[in-house]
Design a protein around this motif. Structure first.
Motif, short mmCIF file in Angstrom:
data_model
loop_
_atom_site.label_atom_id
_atom_site.label_comp_id
_atom_site.label_asym_id
_atom_site.label_seq_id
_atom_site.Cartn_x
_atom_site.Cartn_y
_atom_site.Cartn_z
N SER A 140 36.86 -30.22 -46.34
CA SER A 140 37.55 -29.01 -45.87
C SER A 140 37.35 -27.87 -46.86
CB SER A 140 39.05 -29.29 -45.72
OG SER A 140 39.29 -30.30 -44.76
N VAL A 141 37.45 -28.17 -48.15
CA VAL A 141 37.33 -27.13 -49.17
C VAL A 141 35.90 -26.58 -49.25
CG1 VAL A 141 37.53 -26.63 -51.63
CG2 VAL A 141 39.25 -28.05 -50.51
N ILE A 142 34.91 -27.48 -49.24
CA ILE A 142 33.52 -27.03 -49.31
C ILE A 142 33.17 -26.19 -48.09
CG2 ILE A 142 31.11 -27.78 -49.40
CD1 ILE A 142 32.11 -30.31 -50.86
N THR A 143 33.67 -26.58 -46.93
CA THR A 143 33.44 -25.79 -45.71
C THR A 143 34.05 -24.40 -45.86
OG1 THR A 143 33.48 -27.79 -44.35
CG2 THR A 143 33.80 -25.70 -43.21
N LEU A 144 35.26 -24.34 -46.41
CA LEU A 144 35.92 -23.05 -46.61
C LEU A 144 35.16 -22.18 -47.60
CD1 LEU A 144 39.70 -24.01 -46.66
CD2 LEU A 144 38.57 -22.46 -45.06
N ILE A 145 34.55 -22.80 -48.61
CA ILE A 145 33.77 -22.02 -49.58
C ILE A 145 32.65 -21.28 -48.85
CG2 ILE A 145 32.17 -22.18 -51.54
CD1 ILE A 145 33.84 -24.59 -52.51
N GLY A 146 31.90 -22.01 -48.01
CA GLY A 146 30.80 -21.38 -47.28
C GLY A 146 31.28 -20.33 -46.30
N VAL A 361 26.23 -24.01 -47.67
CA VAL A 361 27.42 -24.54 -48.34
C VAL A 361 28.41 -25.05 -47.30
CG1 VAL A 361 29.36 -23.99 -49.86
CG2 VAL A 361 27.12 -22.98 -50.29
N ALA A 362 28.64 -24.24 -46.25
CA ALA A 362 29.54 -24.67 -45.19
C ALA A 362 29.01 -25.92 -44.49
CB ALA A 362 29.71 -23.54 -44.17
N ALA A 363 27.69 -25.99 -44.28
CA ALA A 363 27.09 -27.16 -43.65
C ALA A 363 27.28 -28.41 -44.50
CB ALA A 363 25.61 -26.92 -43.38
N SER A 364 27.21 -28.27 -45.83
CA SER A 364 27.44 -29.41 -46.71
C SER A 364 28.87 -29.93 -46.57
CB SER A 364 27.19 -29.02 -48.18
OG SER A 364 25.84 -28.69 -48.39
N ILE A 451 25.50 -36.00 -49.92
CA ILE A 451 24.91 -34.80 -50.50
C ILE A 451 23.46 -35.05 -50.88
CG2 ILE A 451 24.96 -33.26 -52.50
CD1 ILE A 451 28.01 -33.51 -52.43
N ALA A 452 23.21 -36.19 -51.52
CA ALA A 452 21.85 -36.52 -51.94
C ALA A 452 20.94 -36.68 -50.73
CB ALA A 452 21.85 -37.81 -52.77
N ALA A 453 21.45 -37.35 -49.69
CA ALA A 453 20.63 -37.57 -48.50
C ALA A 453 20.33 -36.27 -47.79
CB ALA A 453 21.37 -38.52 -47.54
N ALA A 454 21.27 -35.31 -47.88
CA ALA A 454 21.09 -34.04 -47.19
C ALA A 454 19.94 -33.24 -47.75
CB ALA A 454 22.38 -33.20 -47.26
N HIS A 455 19.60 -33.51 -49.01
CA HIS A 455 18.51 -32.74 -49.66
C HIS A 455 17.21 -33.50 -49.66
CE1 HIS A 455 21.11 -29.49 -50.99
NE2 HIS A 455 22.03 -30.42 -51.22
#
Length: 455
Positions: A140-146, A361-364, A451-455
């Protein structure tokens, strides 16, 4: 006894080129926060160049501290540190609530110092408390950052001056759109190193395209010195304002949560699993780097997840490679001319690239939420309310207009209010009477792997 790949020292040329690749992968992310905050404060091009160089310099110091380590400080993994995006919204809220713009940066620096010191003290205990920050909270927080940063990109896309007649003109929006398309094409049709630096290449291409339109100004480069040093307390001695300190302390908790997940993921990738001691040492480096950073006019430092993906892709696991990258960042911070290059980039071009940068960032955050167990009604409720509370400052900027200015520093930061809301709701719905708490404890590992898989 064979040397572990993490501790391997590669030939000088390979060390240098691989280190530069790490710098390229995270460069745009490091310079974006000082550009946003500096523009909000109203800094001149020269002062903006100074602030950008200071952030490059302090990111390099933090990376060296993390990779090489001293005493019980530093994870001693190929772990890149830089200015965290999580602090941008609270810092701009501080700027907005400050009557005298010249006080804004000293207030921010004072808050970052306190948050860094408290984070350093709390580091050994944070691994035990991380169960209060499962993916339903961190996602939730990382989504809000983006989401909180995207309006900045949209503002950039419309031009440098909101009061100008040509603000939001077709020319500016076209430049932003072309930059966005270039970045997307590079991400779609290139591979390896070029794909990793697609945002950086997009900024360069957009700047060149903008030259015929008379939008690009090379004055900051020609006026900048080749060699310089980020003079301590250049913008004034730190000031300590309670509301700002509380807001940045919340950011420190968010950053420590992200770094924990990143260390867990990186440990798996390099085949040196991160235990409680490693995590504590890594968080100490994050916190100490953040506490020292304002002395040289920099902001809060945290892990850069995109570089974890670079380690996974290249399979170069040496921490000395990343330390070399940290050395390059320090040298770039000592060269104002190098720092001024990003100031030359027109705001509409930055806006086009920012859509990708901040949207990622929001996508992460959404990727983390996917693993958060949203099939459970309680978690859906936590995410729904946390996002709603966090988005208030974006959709209704005057929502808290009746509150005191000091309170608004926290309330006008959707990241801070959203984080507190998510933590409290998670405690209410997921912790009392739970016999399966272990399930939540494992989620940070899953988030790190994601996170690692996303990159």
């Amino acid at each position: 006894m064979a040397t572990h790949p993490v501790d391997e020292k590669l030939p000088a040329l390979k060390m240098a080129t691989s280190g530069l690749q790490h710098v390229a992968a995270m460069y745009a992310g490091v310079v974006a926060p000082p550009l946003i905050v500096g523009a909000a404060v109203g800094l001149s091009a020269a002062e903006l160049t100074f602030l950008t160089g200071a952030c490059l310099f302090t990111a390099g110091l933090a990376t060296l501290l993390q990779t090489l380590g001293i005493w019980k400080i530093g994870a001693r993994l190929p772990f890149v540190n830089g200015v965290t995006f999580a602090g941008v919204a609270p810092m701009t809220a501080v700027v907005a609530s400050t009557d005298d713009p010249t006080d804004a940066l000293p207030i921010i620096f004072g808050a970052v110092i306190v948050a860094g010191v408290l984070g350093f003290v709390a580091a050994p205990f944070f691994g035990k408390a991380v169960r209060f920050f499962p993916p339903v909270v961190t996602g939730s927080v990382i989504t809000l950052i983006g989401v909180s940063l995207l309006p900045v990109a949209f503002g950039w896309a419309q031009g440098p001056d909101p009061a100008a007649e040509d603000y939001g003109s077709a020319t500016y929006l076209t430049l932003a759109g072309l930059t966005l398309v270039i970045v997307l094409l590079l991400r779609r049709f290139t591979r390896g190193f070029v794909k990793q630096i697609a945002v950086l290449l997009g900024l360069g291409a957009g700047t060149l395209i903008a030259i015929p339109f008379g939008v690009t100004d090379f004055g900051p480069v020609t006026d900048a010195d080749v060699i310089g040093f980020p003079t301590p307390f250049h913008f004034g001695a730190p000031q300590f304002q309670l509301a700002a300190v509380l807001s940045l302390c919340v950011v420190m908790v968010v950053s420590m949560t992200e770094s924990t997940a990143d260390m867990l993921a990186l440990g798996e990738i390099v085949e040196r699993p991160s235990g409680e001691r490693t995590i504590a040492a890594g968080l100490r480096a994050d916190a100490l780097g953040s506490a020292i950073s304002p002395l040289f006019n920099g902001f809060m430092c945290s892990a850069f997840a995109q570089n974890i993906g670079l380690v996974a892709m290249t399979r170069i696991r040496s921490r000395y490679v990343v330390a070399t990258g940290g050395g390059f960042l320090v040298l770039m911070g000592l060269c104002p001319m190098a720092a001024s290059l990003i100031v030359v980039v027109p705001r509409p071009v930055l806006g086009g690239a920012g859509v990708v940068l901040f949207g990622s960032v929001a996508a992460s955050g959404i990727q983390t939420l996917v693993r958060a167990g949203l099939d459970r009604d309680n978690n859906v409720l936590i995410v729904a309310v946390a996002l709603a509370v966090g988005i208030i400052p974006i959709t209704a900027p005057d929502f808290y207009h009746a509150f005191p200015a000091t309170a608004r520093i926290i309330l006008d930061s959707g990241i801070s209010t959203g984080c507190v809301t998510a933590v409290l709701l998670n405690l209410v719905f997921n912790h009392p009477g739970r016999s399966s708490g272990a399930q939540d404890v494992t989620h940070p590992m899953e988030a790190g792997e994601e996170i690692a898989a996303a990159h």
